[in-house]
Scaffold this active site. Sequence first.
Site, PDB file in Angstrom:
ATOM      1  N   PRO A 153     -11.345  30.900 -13.894  1.00 55.42           N
ATOM      2  CA  PRO A 153     -10.699  30.647 -15.192  1.00 55.42           C
ATOM      3  C   PRO A 153     -10.656  31.910 -16.039  1.00 55.42           C
ATOM      4  O   PRO A 153     -11.572  32.734 -16.017  1.00 55.42           O
ATOM      5  CB  PRO A 153     -11.604  29.590 -15.829  1.00 55.42           C
ATOM      6  CG  PRO A 153     -12.960  29.869 -15.243  1.00 55.42           C
ATOM      7  CD  PRO A 153     -12.697  30.332 -13.833  1.00 55.42           C
TER       8      PRO A 153
ATOM      9  N   CYS B 296      11.656  47.704 -34.272  1.00 56.67           N
ATOM     10  CA  CYS B 296      13.121  47.711 -34.384  1.00 56.67           C
ATOM     11  C   CYS B 296      13.786  47.004 -33.213  1.00 56.67           C
ATOM     12  O   CYS B 296      14.580  47.594 -32.463  1.00 56.67           O
ATOM     13  CB  CYS B 296      13.623  49.148 -34.521  1.00 56.67           C
ATOM     14  SG  CYS B 296      13.106  49.924 -36.055  1.00 56.67           S
ATOM     15  N   GLU B 297      13.461  45.731 -33.038  1.00 55.08           N
ATOM     16  CA  GLU B 297      14.101  44.869 -32.043  1.00 55.08           C
ATOM     17  C   GLU B 297      14.130  43.457 -32.587  1.00 55.08           C
ATOM     18  O   GLU B 297      13.148  42.999 -33.185  1.00 55.08           O
ATOM     19  CB  GLU B 297      13.324  44.879 -30.720  1.00 55.08           C
ATOM     20  CG  GLU B 297      13.390  46.186 -29.959  1.00 55.08           C
ATOM     21  CD  GLU B 297      13.001  46.006 -28.498  1.00 55.08           C
ATOM     22  OE1 GLU B 297      13.103  44.873 -27.993  1.00 55.08           O
ATOM     23  OE2 GLU B 297      12.616  47.004 -27.889  1.00 55.08           O
TER      24      GLU B 297
ATOM     25  N   TYR C 236       7.416  35.379 -23.163  1.00 53.75           N
ATOM     26  CA  TYR C 236       7.384  34.035 -22.593  1.00 53.75           C
ATOM     27  C   TYR C 236       7.949  32.965 -23.524  1.00 53.75           C
ATOM     28  O   TYR C 236       7.835  31.776 -23.213  1.00 53.75           O
ATOM     29  CB  TYR C 236       5.934  33.637 -22.266  1.00 53.75           C
ATOM     30  CG  TYR C 236       5.198  34.551 -21.331  1.00 53.75           C
ATOM     31  CD1 TYR C 236       5.602  34.715 -20.010  1.00 53.75           C
ATOM     32  CD2 TYR C 236       4.067  35.243 -21.759  1.00 53.75           C
ATOM     33  CE1 TYR C 236       4.908  35.540 -19.144  1.00 53.75           C
ATOM     34  CE2 TYR C 236       3.365  36.071 -20.906  1.00 53.75           C
ATOM     35  CZ  TYR C 236       3.787  36.213 -19.598  1.00 53.75           C
ATOM     36  OH  TYR C 236       3.084  37.043 -18.748  1.00 53.75           O
TER      37      TYR C 236
ATOM     38  N   TYR D 231      -4.446  37.296 -22.887  1.00 53.53           N
ATOM     39  CA  TYR D 231      -3.183  38.021 -22.691  1.00 53.53           C
ATOM     40  C   TYR D 231      -2.618  38.530 -24.019  1.00 53.53           C
ATOM     41  O   TYR D 231      -1.409  38.582 -24.211  1.00 53.53           O
ATOM     42  CB  TYR D 231      -2.168  37.144 -21.940  1.00 53.53           C
ATOM     43  CG  TYR D 231      -2.741  36.621 -20.650  1.00 53.53           C
ATOM     44  CD1 TYR D 231      -2.889  37.464 -19.560  1.00 53.53           C
ATOM     45  CD2 TYR D 231      -3.199  35.312 -20.541  1.00 53.53           C
ATOM     46  CE1 TYR D 231      -3.463  37.000 -18.380  1.00 53.53           C
ATOM     47  CE2 TYR D 231      -3.769  34.847 -19.364  1.00 53.53           C
ATOM     48  CZ  TYR D 231      -3.900  35.696 -18.288  1.00 53.53           C
ATOM     49  OH  TYR D 231      -4.467  35.247 -17.137  1.00 53.53           O
TER      50      TYR D 231
END
Length: 421
Positions: free
Chosen positions: A276, A346-347, A318, A375
Amino acid sequence: MDHFLYRDGALHAEDVPVAEIAASVGTPFYLYSTATLVRHFRLFDEALDWGPHLVCYAMKAASNQAILKTLAAEGAGMDVVSGGEYRRARAAGVPGERIVFSGVGKTRDEVRLALEGGIRQFNVESEPEMQVISEIAGAMGVTVPITIRVNPDVDARTHAKISTGKSENKFGIPISRAKEVYAEAAALPGLKVIGIDVHIGSQLTELEPFELAYRKVAELTEMLRAEGHEISRLDLGGGLGIPYTPSNVAPPLPTDFGAMIQRTVGHLGCEVEIEPGRLIVGNAGILVSRVIYVKQGEDRQFLILDGAMNDLIRPAMYDAYHDIVPVVQAEPGAEKVPYDVVGPVCESGDTFAKGRMLPPLKADDLIAFRSAGAYGAVMSSEYNSRPLIPEVLVHGDQFAVIRPRPSFDEMINRDTIPEWL
């Protein structure tokens, strides 16, 4: 359950006010709870008390050495997927005999590193890899335990990018070819075949896919034993999910997972390993950020934060959901308003949430992304020349920076200018 709770209207990590940490280390930063880490590990360990077992924490979820040492002190093994993770585990004091080495692309240098430093087993993913390990082990005059990862062709019913047990995925060998591959492994010098490995994906929220895979593993165990192989260890992977989204349906508990393992493979008398990661560390961490601006758009309000997609990539990568809460609790009855929660990169992909209903917020307010321990920090980057953000660990009424924020000079001076420039 986690240990991030409001007290007197202020979000605390265990016994420390989150705002106090923000004032000390600056924002954004990751914040982990020792009590939550330990509690979640113990739930898995206790769920397998019915037989011999080892819970190997999947380091790829969060690999700070302070987290590793916390779990190792509880008796955890480690599941590593690179030479770097192996070195981190050893640096954190984890002995080689409690480290399992997984991954489809182990290099020769990584194999030598693990053989020299000690390894519990290699989880072998292909015949070429098996031959390389045999060659290197033979040259070093050692015999190394291995399991072979089989691909059971089971749909994990999770996000396509984190599904690993279907026939089109790159992981393991087809279970239909297991008999011939195990025979080949048994004939190679330097290898001791001890078991079977399987892992079907991450963030699974139901037990049925696990049960389908484990029943196939049980059948394979019986077949391989009939062929004369000594199958004494089953590495059953990880992947049990956590509740990211508000829902009346919670993922299965570790106790349910352990009972299902006993039901499907317990009769085989094998030592069981599980790996895990997310469920141990996911809810044990939050990302704390500060509002820079509240911007009125044509038909929406933007909440612009100092945290960005380079700090927490999961929503951009995701379409992942994270609960977002104010560090100072809203007044009772405060009416929520919709915000597009975004970062300064800047996206347009630097968007954490659209139309998220939150209490009214203003510049300089602190917010927290829940369930950000897995993560998060490990997938962060310095995109837009933004320094990696600090990681902080709380233990009761204490906190410590376990990864400092680098200065801009430290970040920039890693570059080397050629002589001709």
